[in-house]
Design a protein around this motif. Structure first.
Motif, PDB file in Angstrom:
ATOM      1  N   MET A 257       0.810  -1.183   0.000  1.00 36.97           N
ATOM      2  CA  MET A 257       0.000   0.000   0.000  1.00 36.97           C
ATOM      3  C   MET A 257       0.864   1.263   0.000  1.00 36.97           C
ATOM      4  SD  MET A 257      -3.132   0.963   2.499  1.00 36.97           S
ATOM      5  CE  MET A 257      -2.469   2.005   3.760  1.00 36.97           C
ATOM      6  N   THR A 258       1.952   1.241   0.766  1.00 36.89           N
ATOM      7  CA  THR A 258       2.837   2.411   0.824  1.00 36.89           C
ATOM      8  C   THR A 258       3.507   2.651  -0.519  1.00 36.89           C
ATOM      9  OG1 THR A 258       3.217   2.017   3.179  1.00 36.89           O
ATOM     10  CG2 THR A 258       4.779   3.458   2.047  1.00 36.89           C
ATOM     11  N   LYS A 259       3.934   1.575  -1.160  1.00 39.25           N
ATOM     12  CA  LYS A 259       4.563   1.735  -2.478  1.00 39.25           C
ATOM     13  C   LYS A 259       3.578   2.371  -3.463  1.00 39.25           C
ATOM     14  CE  LYS A 259       7.707  -1.156  -3.903  1.00 39.25           C
ATOM     15  NZ  LYS A 259       8.442  -2.322  -4.350  1.00 39.25           N
ATOM     16  N   GLN A 260       2.334   1.950  -3.429  1.00 36.73           N
ATOM     17  CA  GLN A 260       1.335   2.527  -4.326  1.00 36.73           C
ATOM     18  C   GLN A 260       1.110   4.003  -4.003  1.00 36.73           C
ATOM     19  OE1 GLN A 260       0.075   0.849  -7.081  1.00 36.73           O
ATOM     20  NE2 GLN A 260      -0.432   2.966  -7.541  1.00 36.73           N
ATOM     21  N   MET A 261       1.112   4.347  -2.718  1.00 38.07           N
ATOM     22  CA  MET A 261       0.957   5.755  -2.322  1.00 38.07           C
ATOM     23  C   MET A 261       2.108   6.598  -2.877  1.00 38.07           C
ATOM     24  SD  MET A 261      -0.316   5.339   1.673  1.00 38.07           S
ATOM     25  CE  MET A 261       0.501   6.846   2.119  1.00 38.07           C
ATOM     26  N   ILE A 262       3.310   6.049  -2.852  1.00 40.65           N
ATOM     27  CA  ILE A 262       4.481   6.771  -3.361  1.00 40.65           C
ATOM     28  C   ILE A 262       4.383   6.937  -4.875  1.00 40.65           C
ATOM     29  CG2 ILE A 262       6.993   6.679  -3.644  1.00 40.65           C
ATOM     30  CD1 ILE A 262       7.039   5.191  -0.870  1.00 40.65           C
ATOM     31  N   LYS A 263       3.987   5.869  -5.571  1.00 44.09           N
ATOM     32  CA  LYS A 263       3.842   5.963  -7.028  1.00 44.09           C
ATOM     33  C   LYS A 263       2.733   6.939  -7.404  1.00 44.09           C
ATOM     34  CE  LYS A 263       3.668   1.442  -7.520  1.00 44.09           C
ATOM     35  NZ  LYS A 263       3.605   0.078  -8.113  1.00 44.09           N
ATOM     36  N   ASP A 264       1.637   6.896  -6.675  1.00 44.57           N
ATOM     37  CA  ASP A 264       0.546   7.847  -6.939  1.00 44.57           C
ATOM     38  C   ASP A 264       1.003   9.275  -6.666  1.00 44.57           C
ATOM     39  OD1 ASP A 264      -1.149   5.803  -7.713  1.00 44.57           O
ATOM     40  OD2 ASP A 264      -2.211   5.710  -5.790  1.00 44.57           O
ATOM     41  N   ALA A 265       1.810   9.453  -5.638  1.00 44.24           N
ATOM     42  CA  ALA A 265       2.335  10.787  -5.320  1.00 44.24           C
ATOM     43  C   ALA A 265       3.207  11.294  -6.467  1.00 44.24           C
ATOM     44  CB  ALA A 265       3.127  10.753  -4.013  1.00 44.24           C
ATOM     45  N   LEU A 266       4.005  10.408  -7.058  1.00 46.11           N
ATOM     46  CA  LEU A 266       4.835  10.815  -8.198  1.00 46.11           C
ATOM     47  C   LEU A 266       3.950  11.253  -9.364  1.00 46.11           C
ATOM     48  CD1 LEU A 266       7.512  11.259  -9.599  1.00 46.11           C
ATOM     49  CD2 LEU A 266       7.563   8.813 -10.155  1.00 46.11           C
ATOM     50  N   LEU A 267       2.915  10.511  -9.639  1.00 45.71           N
ATOM     51  CA  LEU A 267       2.003  10.887 -10.719  1.00 45.71           C
ATOM     52  C   LEU A 267       1.354  12.246 -10.441  1.00 45.71           C
ATOM     53  CD1 LEU A 267       0.274   7.461 -11.456  1.00 45.71           C
ATOM     54  CD2 LEU A 267       1.843   8.706 -12.962  1.00 45.71           C
ATOM     55  N   GLU A 268       0.963  12.474  -9.214  1.00 44.53           N
ATOM     56  CA  GLU A 268       0.355  13.761  -8.846  1.00 44.53           C
ATOM     57  C   GLU A 268       1.359  14.898  -9.017  1.00 44.53           C
ATOM     58  OE1 GLU A 268      -1.156  13.173  -4.869  1.00 44.53           O
ATOM     59  OE2 GLU A 268      -2.441  11.522  -5.542  1.00 44.53           O
ATOM     60  N   LEU A 269       2.591  14.687  -8.608  1.00 42.34           N
ATOM     61  CA  LEU A 269       3.615  15.721  -8.753  1.00 42.34           C
ATOM     62  C   LEU A 269       3.896  16.018 -10.220  1.00 42.34           C
ATOM     63  CD1 LEU A 269       6.156  14.754  -5.954  1.00 42.34           C
ATOM     64  CD2 LEU A 269       4.752  16.820  -6.052  1.00 42.34           C
TER      65      LEU A 269
ATOM     66  N   THR B 291      10.464   6.054   5.691  1.00 39.54           N
ATOM     67  CA  THR B 291       9.487   5.157   5.068  1.00 39.54           C
ATOM     68  C   THR B 291       9.757   5.046   3.572  1.00 39.54           C
ATOM     69  OG1 THR B 291       7.826   5.687   6.734  1.00 39.54           O
ATOM     70  CG2 THR B 291       7.025   4.747   4.662  1.00 39.54           C
ATOM     71  N   PHE B 292      10.039   6.173   2.942  1.00 34.09           N
ATOM     72  CA  PHE B 292      10.356   6.145   1.505  1.00 34.09           C
ATOM     73  C   PHE B 292      11.516   5.192   1.244  1.00 34.09           C
ATOM     74  CE2 PHE B 292      12.857   7.416  -2.133  1.00 34.09           C
ATOM     75  CZ  PHE B 292      11.901   7.544  -3.128  1.00 34.09           C
ATOM     76  N   TYR B 293      12.598   5.341   2.015  1.00 30.69           N
ATOM     77  CA  TYR B 293      13.802   4.545   1.777  1.00 30.69           C
ATOM     78  C   TYR B 293      13.648   3.076   2.170  1.00 30.69           C
ATOM     79  CZ  TYR B 293      16.246   8.713   0.293  1.00 30.69           C
ATOM     80  OH  TYR B 293      16.637   9.834  -0.403  1.00 30.69           O
ATOM     81  N   LEU B 294      12.601   2.738   2.903  1.00 27.86           N
ATOM     82  CA  LEU B 294      12.307   1.320   3.140  1.00 27.86           C
ATOM     83  C   LEU B 294      11.842   0.639   1.854  1.00 27.86           C
ATOM     84  CD1 LEU B 294      10.344   1.317   6.525  1.00 27.86           C
ATOM     85  CD2 LEU B 294      12.586   0.288   6.070  1.00 27.86           C
ATOM     86  N   HIS B 295      11.267   1.444   0.949  1.00 23.71           N
ATOM     87  CA  HIS B 295      10.664   0.884  -0.261  1.00 23.71           C
ATOM     88  C   HIS B 295      11.434   1.185  -1.546  1.00 23.71           C
ATOM     89  CE1 HIS B 295       7.138  -0.322   1.997  1.00 23.71           C
ATOM     90  NE2 HIS B 295       7.178   0.849   2.599  1.00 23.71           N
ATOM     91  N   TYR B 296      12.099   2.329  -1.601  1.00 23.88           N
ATOM     92  CA  TYR B 296      12.791   2.738  -2.823  1.00 23.88           C
ATOM     93  C   TYR B 296      14.146   3.348  -2.487  1.00 23.88           C
ATOM     94  CZ  TYR B 296       8.271   2.229  -5.128  1.00 23.88           C
ATOM     95  OH  TYR B 296       7.095   1.727  -5.625  1.00 23.88           O
ATOM     96  N   ASP B 297      15.058   3.263  -3.445  1.00 18.37           N
ATOM     97  CA  ASP B 297      16.385   3.861  -3.280  1.00 18.37           C
ATOM     98  C   ASP B 297      16.402   5.337  -3.660  1.00 18.37           C
ATOM     99  OD1 ASP B 297      17.464   1.436  -2.473  1.00 18.37           O
ATOM    100  OD2 ASP B 297      17.949   0.841  -4.529  1.00 18.37           O
ATOM    101  N   ASN B 298      15.563   5.699  -4.657  1.00 17.65           N
ATOM    102  CA  ASN B 298      15.566   7.069  -5.179  1.00 17.65           C
ATOM    103  C   ASN B 298      14.334   7.275  -6.060  1.00 17.65           C
ATOM    104  OD1 ASN B 298      16.177   5.719  -7.630  1.00 17.65           O
ATOM    105  ND2 ASN B 298      18.361   5.859  -7.171  1.00 17.65           N
ATOM    106  N   THR B 299      14.196   8.460  -6.613  1.00 19.22           N
ATOM    107  CA  THR B 299      13.035   8.739  -7.465  1.00 19.22           C
ATOM    108  C   THR B 299      13.078   7.904  -8.746  1.00 19.22           C
ATOM    109  OG1 THR B 299      14.127  10.638  -8.474  1.00 19.22           O
ATOM    110  CG2 THR B 299      12.688  11.083  -6.594  1.00 19.22           C
TER     111      THR B 299
END
Length: 185
Positions: free
Chosen positions: A1-13, A37-45
């Protein structure tokens, strides 16, 4: 769910910020998460973008849909290409992904073209190069060159037409099909 929130946030930005200006901090603010939390799921943008493009391209798989009739009938009557019901099955992968409202913003950001083209190439090369070899009776190297040409050409055409499947877009697709049909593709 957190990963999807991050991807959706990128789309919104990306709706109002060019990709090269998107930061991890901005993504965290938009997703309402901490940097930890971001770095638990991804290394960078870039890793978020890569996964987001993978998601968009997975939607382009139309193996279970019938192929559109790019046959002699369509080639003899290009005006029939205005919007045949099954034509979307023949859309280039980039157009199918860009047609999805969720992912369209990715294709409107010109700074992402290089990323998108690389993902498209990686995604389609294993299937398309052998098809080109068979249909055109060419070597693997020659098929690879044709694949790159067709991928970049379709992408450029779609970008020039604003990623909109208008009557003009369908006419352009019919023209391309008329040009390549004598070669058996």
């Amino acid at each position: 769910m957190t990963k999807q929130m991050i991807k959706d946030a990128l789309l919104e930005l990306l709706a109002h910020t060019p990709y090269e200006k998107v930061t991890v901090s901005a993504l965290c603010r938009q997703a309402e998460i901490t940097r930890a939390t971001f770095y638990l799921h991804y290394d960078n943008t870039e890793s978020v973008l890569s996964e987001l493009l993978d998601d968009a391209l997975r939607l382009t798989e139309l193996a279970d849909r019938p192929q559109a009739p790019w046959t002699s009938e369509l080639l003899e009557k290009p005006e029939a290409a205005a919007a045949p019901a099954d034509l979307d099955a023949m859309l280039p992968a980039c157009q199918r992904a860009a047609s999805n409202p969720k992912y369209r913003v990715l294709f409107l950001d010109e700074s992402l073209s290089r990323h998108i083209l690389q993902k498209l190439a990686d995604f389609q090369r294993p299937r398309r190069v052998p098809q080109i070899m068979k249909r055109y009776h060419v070597s693997e190297w020659e098929a690879e060159q044709l694949f790159v040409y067709m991928l970049h050409g379709n992408f450029a055409l779609n970008r020039s037409l604003g990623w909109v499947q208008s009557d003009e877009w369908y006419r352009a697709q019919a023209l391309i099909q008329r040009l390549v049909a004598p070669c058996g593709f």
